[in-house]
Design a protein around this motif. Sequence first.
Motif, PDB file in Angstrom:
ATOM      1  N   ASP A   1       0.430  -1.053   0.408  1.00  0.00           N
ATOM      2  CA  ASP A   1      -0.192  -0.224  -0.057  1.00  0.00           C
ATOM      3  C   ASP A   1       0.627   1.243   0.160  1.00  0.00           C
ATOM      4  OD1 ASP A   1      -2.212  -1.582   0.209  1.00  0.00           O
ATOM      5  OD2 ASP A   1      -2.479  -0.932   2.229  1.00  0.00           O
ATOM      6  N   ILE A   2       1.854   1.124   0.683  1.00  0.00           N
ATOM      7  CA  ILE A   2       2.508   2.239   0.718  1.00  0.00           C
ATOM      8  C   ILE A   2       3.342   2.548  -0.499  1.00  0.00           C
ATOM      9  CG2 ILE A   2       5.373   2.882   1.581  1.00  0.00           C
ATOM     10  CD1 ILE A   2       4.370   1.552   4.141  1.00  0.00           C
ATOM     11  N   GLN A   3       4.095   1.918  -1.465  1.00  0.00           N
ATOM     12  CA  GLN A   3       4.172   1.455  -2.460  1.00  0.00           C
ATOM     13  C   GLN A   3       3.074   2.330  -3.399  1.00  0.00           C
ATOM     14  OE1 GLN A   3       6.565  -1.577  -4.686  1.00  0.00           O
ATOM     15  NE2 GLN A   3       4.868  -1.970  -5.877  1.00  0.00           N
ATOM     16  N   GLU A   4       1.818   1.746  -3.467  1.00  0.00           N
ATOM     17  CA  GLU A   4       1.106   2.355  -4.847  1.00  0.00           C
ATOM     18  C   GLU A   4       0.903   3.246  -3.979  1.00  0.00           C
ATOM     19  OE1 GLU A   4      -0.138   0.269  -7.015  1.00  0.00           O
ATOM     20  OE2 GLU A   4       1.966  -0.640  -6.224  1.00  0.00           O
ATOM     21  N   VAL A   5       1.017   4.331  -3.015  1.00  0.00           N
ATOM     22  CA  VAL A   5       0.345   5.299  -2.547  1.00  0.00           C
ATOM     23  C   VAL A   5       1.454   6.145  -2.274  1.00  0.00           C
ATOM     24  CG1 VAL A   5      -0.526   6.991  -0.256  1.00  0.00           C
ATOM     25  CG2 VAL A   5      -1.303   4.692  -0.770  1.00  0.00           C
ATOM     26  N   SER A   6       2.467   5.865  -2.770  1.00  0.00           N
ATOM     27  CA  SER A   6       3.441   7.197  -3.273  1.00  0.00           C
ATOM     28  C   SER A   6       3.646   7.138  -4.691  1.00  0.00           C
ATOM     29  CB  SER A   6       4.997   5.917  -2.664  1.00  0.00           C
ATOM     30  OG  SER A   6       5.305   6.325  -1.481  1.00  0.00           O
ATOM     31  N   HIS A   7       3.682   5.987  -5.127  1.00  0.00           N
ATOM     32  CA  HIS A   7       3.123   6.250  -6.096  1.00  0.00           C
ATOM     33  C   HIS A   7       2.066   7.125  -7.232  1.00  0.00           C
ATOM     34  CE1 HIS A   7       2.634   5.195 -10.839  1.00  0.00           C
ATOM     35  NE2 HIS A   7       3.271   5.558 -10.551  1.00  0.00           N
ATOM     36  N   LYS A   8       1.335   7.563  -6.043  1.00  0.00           N
ATOM     37  CA  LYS A   8      -0.001   8.443  -6.591  1.00  0.00           C
ATOM     38  C   LYS A   8       0.857   9.843  -6.075  1.00  0.00           C
ATOM     39  CE  LYS A   8      -4.331   8.942  -5.124  1.00  0.00           C
ATOM     40  NZ  LYS A   8      -5.546   8.670  -4.197  1.00  0.00           N
ATOM     41  N   VAL A   9       1.029  10.156  -5.618  1.00  0.00           N
ATOM     42  CA  VAL A   9       1.193  10.988  -4.471  1.00  0.00           C
ATOM     43  C   VAL A   9       2.405  11.749  -6.001  1.00  0.00           C
ATOM     44  CG1 VAL A   9       2.879  12.225  -2.807  1.00  0.00           C
ATOM     45  CG2 VAL A   9       1.483  10.812  -2.477  1.00  0.00           C
ATOM     46  N   ALA A  10       3.347  10.945  -5.956  1.00  0.00           N
ATOM     47  CA  ALA A  10       4.427  11.477  -7.157  1.00  0.00           C
ATOM     48  C   ALA A  10       3.766  12.506  -8.570  1.00  0.00           C
ATOM     49  CB  ALA A  10       5.395  10.374  -7.067  1.00  0.00           C
ATOM     50  N   LEU A  11       2.871  10.991  -8.763  1.00  0.00           N
ATOM     51  CA  LEU A  11       2.180  11.120  -9.851  1.00  0.00           C
ATOM     52  C   LEU A  11       1.288  12.739  -9.892  1.00  0.00           C
ATOM     53  CD1 LEU A  11       0.997   8.084 -11.703  1.00  0.00           C
ATOM     54  CD2 LEU A  11       3.039   9.629 -12.135  1.00  0.00           C
ATOM     55  N   SER A  12       0.885  12.838  -8.280  1.00  0.00           N
ATOM     56  CA  SER A  12      -0.153  14.197  -8.058  1.00  0.00           C
ATOM     57  C   SER A  12       1.331  15.661  -8.403  1.00  0.00           C
ATOM     58  CB  SER A  12      -0.324  14.222  -7.065  1.00  0.00           C
ATOM     59  OG  SER A  12       0.273  14.445  -5.720  1.00  0.00           O
ATOM     60  N   LEU A  13       2.219  14.938  -8.344  1.00  0.00           N
ATOM     61  CA  LEU A  13       3.029  16.586  -8.464  1.00  0.00           C
ATOM     62  C   LEU A  13       3.330  16.622  -9.664  1.00  0.00           C
ATOM     63  CD1 LEU A  13       5.839  14.725  -6.381  1.00  0.00           C
ATOM     64  CD2 LEU A  13       4.608  16.856  -5.131  1.00  0.00           C
ATOM     65  N   LYS A  14       2.581  16.426 -10.780  1.00  0.00           N
ATOM     66  CA  LYS A  14       3.412  16.634 -12.149  1.00  0.00           C
ATOM     67  C   LYS A  14       2.740  17.772 -12.557  1.00  0.00           C
ATOM     68  CE  LYS A  14       2.359  14.800 -16.372  1.00  0.00           C
ATOM     69  NZ  LYS A  14       1.349  13.540 -17.514  1.00  0.00           N
ATOM     70  N   GLU A  15       1.690  18.544 -11.406  1.00  0.00           N
ATOM     71  CA  GLU A  15       0.981  19.816 -12.127  1.00  0.00           C
ATOM     72  C   GLU A  15       2.018  21.272 -10.643  1.00  0.00           C
ATOM     73  OE1 GLU A  15      -0.285  20.873 -14.808  1.00  0.00           O
ATOM     74  OE2 GLU A  15      -0.419  18.478 -15.455  1.00  0.00           O
ATOM     75  N   ASP A  16       2.587  21.033  -9.919  1.00  0.00           N
ATOM     76  CA  ASP A  16       3.041  21.470  -8.962  1.00  0.00           C
ATOM     77  C   ASP A  16       4.361  22.074 -10.248  1.00  0.00           C
ATOM     78  OD1 ASP A  16       4.880  21.993  -6.708  1.00  0.00           O
ATOM     79  OD2 ASP A  16       3.610  20.358  -5.390  1.00  0.00           O
ATOM     80  N   THR A  17       4.059  23.439  -9.632  1.00  0.00           N
ATOM     81  CA  THR A  17       5.672  24.419  -9.882  1.00  0.00           C
ATOM     82  C   THR A  17       6.801  24.346  -9.258  1.00  0.00           C
ATOM     83  OG1 THR A  17       4.432  26.840  -8.544  1.00  0.00           O
ATOM     84  CG2 THR A  17       3.654  26.316 -10.585  1.00  0.00           C
ATOM     85  N   ARG A  18       6.201  23.502  -8.548  1.00  0.00           N
ATOM     86  CA  ARG A  18       7.891  23.406  -8.136  1.00  0.00           C
ATOM     87  C   ARG A  18       9.014  22.570  -8.807  1.00  0.00           C
ATOM     88  NH1 ARG A  18       6.307  21.281  -1.690  1.00  0.00           N
ATOM     89  NH2 ARG A  18       5.145  20.944  -3.055  1.00  0.00           N
ATOM     90  N   ILE A  19       8.031  21.471  -9.383  1.00  0.00           N
ATOM     91  CA  ILE A  19       8.786  20.830 -10.130  1.00  0.00           C
ATOM     92  C   ILE A  19       9.313  20.819 -11.589  1.00  0.00           C
ATOM     93  CG2 ILE A  19       8.453  18.334  -9.141  1.00  0.00           C
ATOM     94  CD1 ILE A  19       6.861  17.721 -11.461  1.00  0.00           C
ATOM     95  N   SER A  20       8.705  22.403 -12.276  1.00  0.00           N
ATOM     96  CA  SER A  20       9.029  22.988 -13.749  1.00  0.00           C
ATOM     97  C   SER A  20      10.433  22.824 -13.681  1.00  0.00           C
ATOM     98  CB  SER A  20       8.648  24.159 -13.049  1.00  0.00           C
ATOM     99  OG  SER A  20       7.118  24.311 -13.507  1.00  0.00           O
TER     100      SER A  20
END
Length: 103
Positions: free
Chosen positions: A32-51
């Motif tokens: 579950d930690i693996q799957e949620v970590s992946h989901k959280v990382a994908l949610s960063l796609k629109e985060d300006t900090r990773i521009s």
Amino acid sequence: FPVTIAAKDFVEKNYAELKKLVEDETPKNPYDIQEVSHKVALSLKEDTRISPIKDYAFKEGLNVDDILDIMGIRLRDMILKEKGVAVADIDKHNPPVNEPNKV
């Protein structure tokens, strides 16, 4: 600008915030930690900090989702290490994969 280093640095710098996002989903085991970590990382796609990471990926012809996968793996590994769980333990909770019929 090695993108994997930038991805790793982003996760480490923002670990407390990212870990909270994982924990908010109340994962019950290492899988579950693996799957949620992946989901959280994908949610960063629109985060300006990773521009800067996204810009680099674009210029180099890289898929930003692959970089986000790396970030998810790093986040997973950091959480599991903090909990004293070996990454290999994920497979103990991984749902079985249907194998094609052997002839």
